[in-house]
Design a protein around this motif. Structure first.
Motif, PDB file in Angstrom:
ATOM      1  N   PHE A 211      14.247   2.267  -5.477  1.00 56.22           N
ATOM      2  CA  PHE A 211      13.423   2.657  -4.242  1.00 56.22           C
ATOM      3  C   PHE A 211      12.671   4.163  -4.684  1.00 56.22           C
ATOM      4  CE2 PHE A 211      12.561   4.288   0.163  1.00 56.22           C
ATOM      5  CZ  PHE A 211      11.902   3.264   0.655  1.00 56.22           C
ATOM      6  N   MET A 212      13.245   5.059  -5.136  1.00 52.56           N
ATOM      7  CA  MET A 212      12.364   6.343  -5.251  1.00 52.56           C
ATOM      8  C   MET A 212      11.223   5.970  -6.269  1.00 52.56           C
ATOM      9  SD  MET A 212      11.639   9.365  -4.903  1.00 52.56           S
ATOM     10  CE  MET A 212      13.263  10.064  -4.002  1.00 52.56           C
ATOM     11  N   VAL A 213      11.712   5.530  -7.281  1.00 52.02           N
ATOM     12  CA  VAL A 213      10.450   4.969  -8.441  1.00 52.02           C
ATOM     13  C   VAL A 213       9.272   4.369  -7.524  1.00 52.02           C
ATOM     14  CG1 VAL A 213       9.967   3.703 -10.257  1.00 52.02           C
ATOM     15  CG2 VAL A 213      12.138   5.004 -10.312  1.00 52.02           C
ATOM     16  N   GLU A 214       9.898   3.222  -6.998  1.00 52.81           N
ATOM     17  CA  GLU A 214       8.808   2.775  -6.130  1.00 52.81           C
ATOM     18  C   GLU A 214       8.062   3.552  -5.227  1.00 52.81           C
ATOM     19  OE1 GLU A 214       8.998  -0.870  -2.502  1.00 52.81           O
ATOM     20  OE2 GLU A 214      10.685  -0.733  -4.291  1.00 52.81           O
ATOM     21  N   MET A 215       8.385   4.369  -4.513  1.00 50.13           N
ATOM     22  CA  MET A 215       7.756   5.062  -3.521  1.00 50.13           C
ATOM     23  C   MET A 215       6.820   5.979  -4.520  1.00 50.13           C
ATOM     24  SD  MET A 215       8.031   4.145  -0.517  1.00 50.13           S
ATOM     25  CE  MET A 215       8.175   2.456  -1.384  1.00 50.13           C
ATOM     26  N   ILE A 216       7.309   6.624  -5.550  1.00 48.61           N
ATOM     27  CA  ILE A 216       6.605   7.605  -6.247  1.00 48.61           C
ATOM     28  C   ILE A 216       5.472   6.736  -6.864  1.00 48.61           C
ATOM     29  CG2 ILE A 216       6.640   8.899  -8.545  1.00 48.61           C
ATOM     30  CD1 ILE A 216       9.613   9.782  -7.844  1.00 48.61           C
ATOM     31  N   GLU A 217       5.753   5.508  -7.281  1.00 48.66           N
ATOM     32  CA  GLU A 217       4.414   4.914  -7.768  1.00 48.66           C
ATOM     33  C   GLU A 217       3.369   4.617  -6.818  1.00 48.66           C
ATOM     34  OE1 GLU A 217       6.190   1.635  -9.918  1.00 48.66           O
ATOM     35  OE2 GLU A 217       7.101   2.951 -11.590  1.00 48.66           O
ATOM     36  N   THR A 218       4.048   4.146  -5.721  1.00 48.02           N
ATOM     37  CA  THR A 218       3.151   3.847  -4.560  1.00 48.02           C
ATOM     38  C   THR A 218       2.329   5.303  -4.032  1.00 48.02           C
ATOM     39  OG1 THR A 218       4.811   2.112  -3.789  1.00 48.02           O
ATOM     40  CG2 THR A 218       2.940   2.832  -1.937  1.00 48.02           C
ATOM     41  N   ALA A 219       3.125   6.059  -3.920  1.00 48.90           N
ATOM     42  CA  ALA A 219       2.358   7.339  -3.567  1.00 48.90           C
ATOM     43  C   ALA A 219       1.237   7.713  -4.570  1.00 48.90           C
ATOM     44  CB  ALA A 219       3.263   8.592  -3.311  1.00 48.90           C
ATOM     45  N   ASN A 220       1.447   7.609  -5.942  1.00 47.31           N
ATOM     46  CA  ASN A 220       0.390   7.662  -6.836  1.00 47.31           C
ATOM     47  C   ASN A 220      -1.046   6.848  -6.467  1.00 47.31           C
ATOM     48  OD1 ASN A 220      -0.866   8.475  -9.221  1.00 47.31           O
ATOM     49  ND2 ASN A 220      -0.408   6.742  -9.983  1.00 47.31           N
ATOM     50  N   ILE A 221      -0.643   5.728  -5.989  1.00 40.97           N
ATOM     51  CA  ILE A 221      -1.982   4.434  -5.645  1.00 40.97           C
ATOM     52  C   ILE A 221      -2.378   5.120  -4.329  1.00 40.97           C
ATOM     53  CG2 ILE A 221      -2.429   2.327  -4.820  1.00 40.97           C
ATOM     54  CD1 ILE A 221      -0.019   1.319  -6.730  1.00 40.97           C
ATOM     55  N   LEU A 222      -1.824   5.530  -3.434  1.00 43.73           N
ATOM     56  CA  LEU A 222      -2.350   6.029  -2.163  1.00 43.73           C
ATOM     57  C   LEU A 222      -2.982   7.237  -2.281  1.00 43.73           C
ATOM     58  CD1 LEU A 222       0.358   4.894   0.428  1.00 43.73           C
ATOM     59  CD2 LEU A 222      -1.307   3.694  -0.326  1.00 43.73           C
ATOM     60  N   ASN A 223      -2.829   8.168  -3.337  1.00 43.37           N
ATOM     61  CA  ASN A 223      -3.294   9.272  -3.262  1.00 43.37           C
ATOM     62  C   ASN A 223      -4.481   9.203  -4.200  1.00 43.37           C
ATOM     63  OD1 ASN A 223      -1.539  10.929  -1.710  1.00 43.37           O
ATOM     64  ND2 ASN A 223       0.143  10.948  -3.249  1.00 43.37           N
ATOM     65  N   ASN A 224      -4.577   8.373  -5.112  1.00 43.39           N
ATOM     66  CA  ASN A 224      -5.613   8.201  -6.262  1.00 43.39           C
ATOM     67  C   ASN A 224      -6.701   7.187  -6.336  1.00 43.39           C
ATOM     68  OD1 ASN A 224      -4.809  10.914  -7.823  1.00 43.39           O
ATOM     69  ND2 ASN A 224      -2.736  10.028  -7.645  1.00 43.39           N
ATOM     70  N   ALA A 225      -6.073   6.039  -5.652  1.00 35.88           N
ATOM     71  CA  ALA A 225      -6.979   4.999  -5.742  1.00 35.88           C
ATOM     72  C   ALA A 225      -8.536   5.107  -4.842  1.00 35.88           C
ATOM     73  CB  ALA A 225      -6.621   3.787  -5.016  1.00 35.88           C
ATOM     74  N   THR A 226      -9.509   4.664  -5.284  1.00 36.84           N
ATOM     75  CA  THR A 226     -10.814   4.765  -4.999  1.00 36.84           C
ATOM     76  C   THR A 226     -11.255   3.427  -4.089  1.00 36.84           C
ATOM     77  OG1 THR A 226     -12.180   4.360  -6.745  1.00 36.84           O
ATOM     78  CG2 THR A 226     -11.167   6.609  -6.233  1.00 36.84           C
ATOM     79  N   SER A 227     -12.330   3.293  -3.521  1.00 35.51           N
ATOM     80  CA  SER A 227     -12.798   2.000  -3.085  1.00 35.51           C
ATOM     81  C   SER A 227     -13.385   1.385  -4.536  1.00 35.51           C
ATOM     82  CB  SER A 227     -14.182   2.462  -2.212  1.00 35.51           C
ATOM     83  OG  SER A 227     -15.090   3.050  -3.042  1.00 35.51           O
TER      84      SER A 227
END
Length: 890
Positions: free
Chosen positions: A697-713
């Motif tokens: 779960f921690m790995v999942e949340m770290i990877e998801t956080a990376n997406i939410l913080n760095n993804a663009t339109s």
């Protein structure tokens, strides 16, 4: 200690060994002694174990020295084993002929062999670049490595076997991703930073865990900005580095300088084949982080870590090693440049149509040697005669390749035709000079072609035709003396002689000098025979020395053409990749994707590029699917459906097709229109990282956080089962909120496969979210997965059915169905709120959130109004009873 014996008791040769071992304590020392490389002490024990060779001893007595040796001519195979086992090897050669040495033979370490400095074919994977990388951070790294924006990092890497040298400045957050994508064989870094900075230690630890690279610490002064800038300028012979695109001494120049210093220290030879430094810009390429590289199985499969079953393996139909390496770069570094993508597409489109030209080119490429690595070995004086023969044969193919390319009308083939320098004079030199039957080493002799050099031919004739000369000379003496019994012979003690029977002793010419008396005969020597003896006994050695000198001269003449040869190699590699991609496009029915800048994506009848191949010809054919995202079709698609029905395959497939399109390749689909993507993010799979103390779960949340913080339109996001690593309600809440955030804030093209069917209600609330599901056909007690993605939502997971297919015992399946029925009926009785958002109409603003749509609950309101701090125990018990009764009556 590797040298425990008292130095005073050692022989001169062993003292010499100790001297060189002291210079390279971290390496295994291969010490040349005659026809063997010997190792001693602990080195010998290690070699015996790793190489499977006998461990003996030197100086058998009170202080025996462990000894293990390998034949000098078989060094490549043993080096490969040592490097693969993680060792570095220092090669100490004899620098003079032992027969002419006065005292101990002069020796010197001529090379330190490390994982990142290999050049020999026997030590390398021909299809993969072998990179030596260096990295450093600007300043003193006080910021948080890997997470703080703005911390500058520098990365430089070289493939010594080809001479390709790159440097890349970047934000420190991206360094680990770039190293994983690069997969260097060896990384060097500033050991001073490791000693003084805890965050740097953490970074090194992560790098060790994630990659298989060999990490080599280097002194801090070798990363000094001024020193490294001067080192790079000196290597290229320039006054500044602006011509390479570096206006300032960026920290990537510090990394580049450290690379050059390490190569000079380990190779001890000219590095003239490293003749340019290319600046790499992240913005030019589609970004793929370490998670995406693994999740999409771009180079290796997740299950067993092998290339078979990966995207690269499935589309690699290249004919040359250079082409295979170039294809890997195109796959791992897709483009973010519309013009360059379309140039590649145009070339492939033409080659798809021109069957004869494409097939002829591919046939010619099968005769092409690895020019890149051969050129490096020539430049570094390590080439063999067979390397030169391979190069000569390759150059003979270039005129026909050039003619075929000139028959194409698109831009890239024309440019590549101009790069295909035929170098006819070089090919002529090799063909006239090198014997086609030459061995692996020029020191073995018989390297120079007959007719190339008169003196070689004469000396070789002496060696090969000795008996013929002796017979002619004997005949000549008989005719001159009239002594028919005269014989010319040879023995190892006295050398050549003329033997005359004692009967004719008085008839021997006066110029015959008596050499030996034997029974019934006298043996003599003549001036002519003496001259022949001197020449014959030395002819073989002199011939080898002359051949060696000629070979080295020829090699130097070829080395002078290194830039032209590297240009040819680059052209051949690109031709190979283009014809390979055109070949699979033609034979696998791929289409040309239409690329544009709008944030939209439409793929009709798309197929997974790996499964499309592996399932071909099987009874169960791969089922194509459409995907439309962006614009009026909605940014986010929530995909529901049973396990094993194909949801994960569908979302991975979409990402791989986008990646292939931005390589410039055709893709397995009926048609496609793809808006340029800047990054592909994935959150797929659930592999625990227990070595770092991180749960799934921690790995999942770290990877998801990376997406939410760095993804663009402009990004493409692939999500698979977000939130499943925690409790059902926590997971649902997180999955809902994450999807809302992407839809409302980022608004990028997203595919989200989930078992949380409640989330499908977001499509009713947000106008850029839609539902898809995997079609299922139920018949009696059977469920058939159609693997077809259709519009709409599903409310069943068919988990028990999948468990039955997996082989769960029948009694467990029966009991599971009973429990499922009870849980479903209980949930239906106890549910006191409508489904999330079920009674709420979609808000056109797209700003409706989960907790906004839950209706107020009387009991919650009552609890809110209660002053719990002033309740007596009796009042608290009464309040709980009231709440309980009210719940039971619902």
């Amino acid at each position: 200690m590797n040298n425990p014996t008292d130095n005073a008791k050692l022989t001169p040769a062993m003292r010499q060994y100790q001297h060189f071992k002291g210079q390279y304590p971290e390496a295994i020392l291969f010490f040349r002694m005659g026809d063997f490389y010997e190792t001693f002490y602990e080195d010998a024990k290690i070699c015996s174990q790793v190489l499977g060779i006998a461990l003996t001893s030197r100086n058998k007595g009170e202080n025996p020295i462990p000894l293990a040796g390998i034949p000098y001519h078989a060094i490549d195979g043993y080096l490969h084993k040592m490097i693969k086992a993680g060792y570095k090897v220092a090669i100490c050669e004899q620098m003079e002929d032992a027969s002419q040495a006065k005292g101990v033979v002069k020796r010197d370490v001529v090379r330190l062999v490390t994982p990142g400095t290999l050049t020999e074919d026997a030590l390398l994977d021909e299809n993969v670049g072998n990179y030596l990388a260096a990295f450093c951070f600007a300043g003193n790294c006080k910021a948080s490595l890997g997470s703080s924006p703005g911390l500058r990092a520098g990365l430089a890497w070289v493939d010594l076997s080809t001479g390709q040298f790159f440097a890349q400045p970047m934000d420190g957050r991206h360094l680990l991703d770039e190293l994983v994508r690069l997969t260097p064989a060896e990384c060097i870094y500033n050991e001073d930073s490791l000693e003084t900075n805890e965050l740097f230690k953490k970074f090194i630890s992560q790098l060790k865990e994630i990659t298989a690279t060999t990490l080599t610490p280097r002194p801090g002064w070798q990363f000094d900005p001024f020193q490294t800038n001067e080192t790079v300028k000196k290597h290229f012979g320039t006054a500044s580095l602006e011509g390479f695109g570096f206006e300032h001494a960026d920290c990537c120049i510090a990394a580049a300088g450290a690379v050059l210093h390490y190569l000079n220290e380990t190779q001890k030879t000219a590095l003239t084949h490293i003749n340019t430094l290319r600046k790499v810009s992240r913005e030019r390429f589609l970004q793929i982080d370490k998670t995406t590289l693994r999740s999409l199985e771009i180079e290796r499969t997740i299950r067993d870590g092998t290339p078979a079953g990966s995207l690269l393996h499935s589309i690699d139909k290249t004919q040359t090693a250079m082409g295979a390496r170039k294809l890997r770069l195109w796959v791992c570094y897709p483009l973010n440049d519309m013009e360059h993508i379309q140039r590649r597409q145009d070339s492939i489109a033409e080659l798809v149509q021109l069957d004869q030209i494409r097939d002829k080119l591919r046939k010619l490429l099968t005769n092409i040697a690895d020019i890149e690595r051969i050129t490096t070995r020539i430049s570094t004086a390590r080439a063999t005669p067979r390397d030169l023969l391979g190069l000569g044969h390759t150059l003979r193919q270039m005129p026909e390749i050039k003619i075929l390319l000139n028959e194409c009308s698109t831009e890239m083939p024309g440019q590549l035709a101009q790069q295909c320098d035929c170098l006819e004079q070089l090919a002529d030199l090799i063909e006239s000079a090198i014997n086609p039957q030459a061995g692996l080493s020029y020191r073995d002799g018989n390297v120079i072609q007959t007719g190339f050099d008169e003196e070689v031919d004469r000396l070789r004739g002496i060696c090969q035709d000795g008996q013929s000369w002796l017979a002619k000379y004997q005949k000549k003496l008989i005719e001159q003396t009239g002594l028919n019994s005269l014989k010319v012979g040879f023995n190892k003690v006295f050398g050549y002689y003329v033997e005359v029977s004692r009967v004719y002793k008085g008839q021997v010419p006066v110029d015959f000098v008596r050499k030996q008396t034997v029974k019934n005969a006298e043996r003599y020597i003549t001036d002519e025979l003496k001259r022949y003896e001197t020449e014959a006994l030395n002819a073989q050695q002199r011939c080898r020395e002359l051949e060696e000198k000629l070979f080295q001269d020829i090699r130097s003449r070829i080395a002078a053409q290194t830039p032209r040869l590297q240009q040819v190699a680059d052209a051949v590699a690109k031709i190979d990749v283009l014809t390979s991609l055109a070949h699979i496009a033609r034979h696998r029915n791929y289409c040309r994707p239409q690329m544009h800048l709008d944030p939209e994506l439409e793929i009709i009848e798309g197929r997974h590029p790996v499964l499309d191949v592996t399932m071909a010809g099987s009874p169960e054919q791969f089922v194509p699917n459409d995907v439309t995202l962006g614009g009026r079709t909605g940014d986010i698609a929530i995909i529901t459906g049973p396990n094993m029905s194909g949801k994960s395959t569908y979302i991975r497939q979409t990402a791989l097709l986008v990646l292939m399109a931005q390589m410039g390749s055709y893709i397995p689909a009926q048609s496609a229109s793809i808006g340029l993507v800047d990054r592909i993010f994935t959150r797929v799979g659930a592999s625990d990282e227990l070595t770092r103390g991180q749960s799934t779960f921690m790995v999942e949340m770290i990877e998801t956080a990376n997406i939410l913080n760095n993804a663009t339109s402009r990004s493409l996001v692939i999500l698979d089962e977000i939130g499943r690593g925690t409790s059902t309600y926590d997971g649902l809440a997180l999955a809902w909120a994450i999807t809302e955030h992407i839809a409302a804030k980022i608004k990028c093209r997203t595919l989200f496969a989930t078992h949380y069917h409640e989330i499908t209600e977001l499509a009713d609330l947000l106008n850029n979210v839609k539902n898809l599901n995997v079609a299922v056909r139920e018949w009696k007690d059977e469920v058939v997965f159609l693997h077809k993605i259709i519009e709409g939502r599903t409310d069943k997971s068919y988990g028990i059915h999948v468990a039955r297919l997996a082989g769960i015992p029948k009694n467990v399946i029966t009991r599971s169905n009973e429990i499922l029925e009870e849980l479903e009926s209980s949930f239906s009785r106890e549910a006191h709120t409508p489904q999330l958002g079920g009674r709420i109409e979609a808000k056109p603003s797209g700003e409706q959130f989960l907790f906004d749509i839950l209706p107020p609950d009387p009991l919650l309101e009552k609890l809110k109004e209660t002053d719990l701090n002033n309740l007596t125990p009796l009042q608290a018990i009464n309040l709980l009873n009231e709440i309980k009764k009210e719940l039971e009556n619902r």
